[in-house]
Design an enzyme around this catalytic site. Structure first.
Site, short mmCIF file in Angstrom:
data_model
loop_
_atom_site.label_atom_id
_atom_site.label_comp_id
_atom_site.label_asym_id
_atom_site.label_seq_id
_atom_site.Cartn_x
_atom_site.Cartn_y
_atom_site.Cartn_z
N GLY A 112 0.83 -1.21 0.00
CA GLY A 112 0.00 0.00 0.00
C GLY A 112 0.86 1.25 0.00
CB THR A 133 5.15 -6.18 4.54
OG1 THR A 133 4.15 -7.14 4.92
CG2 THR A 133 5.69 -6.60 3.19
CB ILE A 134 5.34 -9.62 8.96
CG1 ILE A 134 3.82 -9.47 8.90
CG2 ILE A 134 5.94 -8.74 10.03
CD1 ILE A 134 3.10 -10.12 10.07
CG ASP A 135 1.79 -9.48 5.01
OD1 ASP A 135 1.78 -10.03 6.13
OD2 ASP A 135 1.02 -8.54 4.70
CD GLN A 296 1.63 -14.12 12.94
OE1 GLN A 296 1.81 -14.74 11.92
NE2 GLN A 296 0.44 -13.70 13.30
O1 F6P Z 1 0.46 -6.41 6.23
C1 F6P Z 1 0.88 -6.77 7.50
C2 F6P Z 1 -0.26 -7.34 8.26
O2 F6P Z 1 0.23 -7.70 9.52
C3 F6P Z 1 -0.97 -8.52 7.59
O3 F6P Z 1 -0.29 -9.72 7.75
C4 F6P Z 1 -2.32 -8.45 8.24
O4 F6P Z 1 -3.31 -8.96 7.38
C5 F6P Z 1 -2.54 -7.00 8.44
O5 F6P Z 1 -1.28 -6.39 8.46
C6 F6P Z 1 -3.25 -6.66 9.72
O6 F6P Z 1 -3.52 -5.30 9.69
P1 F6P Z 1 -3.93 -4.37 10.91
O7 F6P Z 1 -2.67 -3.88 11.54
O8 F6P Z 1 -4.63 -3.24 10.23
O9 F6P Z 1 -4.76 -5.19 11.82
#
Ligand code: F6P
Length: 370
Positions: A112, A133-135, A296
């Site tokens: 994003g 990002t952790i993703d 995480q």
């Molecule tokens: O993009 C990182 C992340 O931790 C995703 O793994 C997860 O879907 C999302 O953010 C959770 O977002 P939020 O912090 O808005 O709950």
């Protein structure tokens, strides 16, 4: 004239953000004699002109600290909630950039953030991004910082769940983050020896999962660990989602609506609980769920993330010194690469079906739900 750099962190917090801020800060100040200011809470802070002077003391003692010293938000320049309404605040952001006489805005974030930075670039601002990002789902970089730490935490969670699953002869489902990509669940599932790994890239059949668990029971293993990505879908849900996407597309075409601004960011919750009920019914084994959630993303970054974030941060300073803007600083092998932002935005790096990790998981008899 000394260059002035604006810095912000945007999107979910992630281990390694402070290490990257430190890497950029130390290199631009110490090596190049430039100046830095930070904006609080991502693009919102830039819009509200909440700037914070950063000097060498700001970059001391933060290498090992989790979160971000600048704060973060998920606000987008072109769609920001202001006074109860969604507003396009791009012009205000541009004004603030110009008021500060910034030479470049450095944005640290995931998919994003790349898109938001690109939007500002299209309005004529100098921007550079770092992939965080952790993703691990940002394209054209070998890795994103945050992933390695999350991988370690998720793996340790699987290790710890083994004792309870084993002692109580239970099925334990561990729901992991990762948004719409399966890197985290697949990586941790392999590293932690999960018996079943379910990822968004491979829609799963519940009966196949139950069969694998029953097969383990028959061979004397009365427990199973299922690592499921938050974005994983059963075959039925994936088909239904596909149908409704097609229907939406048709509707939009009929209405001649403008193209959607990327995909929906929604991740359905609760599917792990439903899966536990289904598995309990199909296997007769007690089935429980653990949702690892923000654990995480929290705490001390791993050595790997500190190293990656410092490499990318210091390389970012070099690119600024060379006036190279409109780029993401990407990791490539042992080095770094400047990737044009237009090649990054609107894309997501999911796990390719022929990826080595998938083959690895199958080779140790892990059920992938297909
Ligand atoms: O993009 C990182 C992340 O931790 C995703 O793994 C997860 O879907 C999302 O953010 C959770 O977002 P939020 O912090 O808005 O709950």
């Amino acid at each position: 004239m000394k260059k002035l750099i604006g810095l912000l962190t945007s999107g979910g917090d992630s281990p390694g953000l402070n290490a990257a801020i430190r890497g950029i800060g130390k290199a631009v100040l110490g090596r190049y004699g430039m100046e830095v200011i930070g904006f609080r809470d991502g693009f919102r802070g830039l819009m509200e002109n909440r700037a914070q002077a950063l000097d060498s003391s700001s970059f001391s003692g933060i290498l090992t600290v989790g979160g971000t010293i600048l704060g973060t938000s998920r606000d987008k320049p072109y769609a920001m909630p202001v006074g109860g309404k969604m507003m396009d605040m791009t012009d205000v952001i541009i004004d603030n950039y110009r008021k500060h006489h910034l030479d470049v805005l450095v944005c640290l974030g995931g998919g994003g953030t790349q898109k938001n930075a690109y939007h500002l670039m299209q309005q004529g601002l100098n921007v550079i991004t770092l992939p965080k990002t952790i993703d691990n789902d940002v394209v054209l970089t070998d890795a994103t910082f945050g992933f390695d730490t999350a991988l370690g935490i998720a793996t340790e969670a699987i290790d710890r769940l083994h004792s309870t699953a084993h002692s109580h002869h239970r099925v334990i489902i561990l729901e992991l983050m990762g948004h719409k990509a399966g890197w985290l669940a697949l990586g941790a599932g392999i590293a932690g020896g999960a018996d079943v790994i379910l990822i968004p890239e491979i829609p799963y059949a519940v009966d196949k999962v139950a069969e694998a668990i029953l097969g383990r029971s028959r061979s004397g293993h009365g427990f199973s660990i299922v690592a499921i990505a938050e974005g994983a879908l059963s075959k039925e849900t994936a088909t239904a989602a596909g149908d409704s996407k097609k229907a939406d597309k048709k509707k939009k075409e009929r209405k001649q609506a403008p193209p959607a601004d990327g995909e929906s960011d929604d991740i359905s919750t609760g599917h792990s609980l439903r899966l536990a009920q289904q598995l309990e019914a199909l296997t007769g084994l007690e089935s429980r769920v653990t949702i690892l959630g923000y654990l995480q993303r929290g705490g001390i970054p791993s050595a790997g993330d500190r190293l990656l974030a410092t490499r990318l941060g210091t390389a970012c300073a070099n690119f600024i010194n060379q006036d190279r803007y409109g780029i993401m600083v990407a990791a490539r092998g042992d080095g770094v690469e400047a990737v044009p932002l237009e090649q990054v935005v609107g894309k997501r790096k999911t796990v390719p079906l022929d990826h080595g990790w998938i083959e690895t998981a199958r080779s140790v008899n892990t059920c992938l739900g297909d």
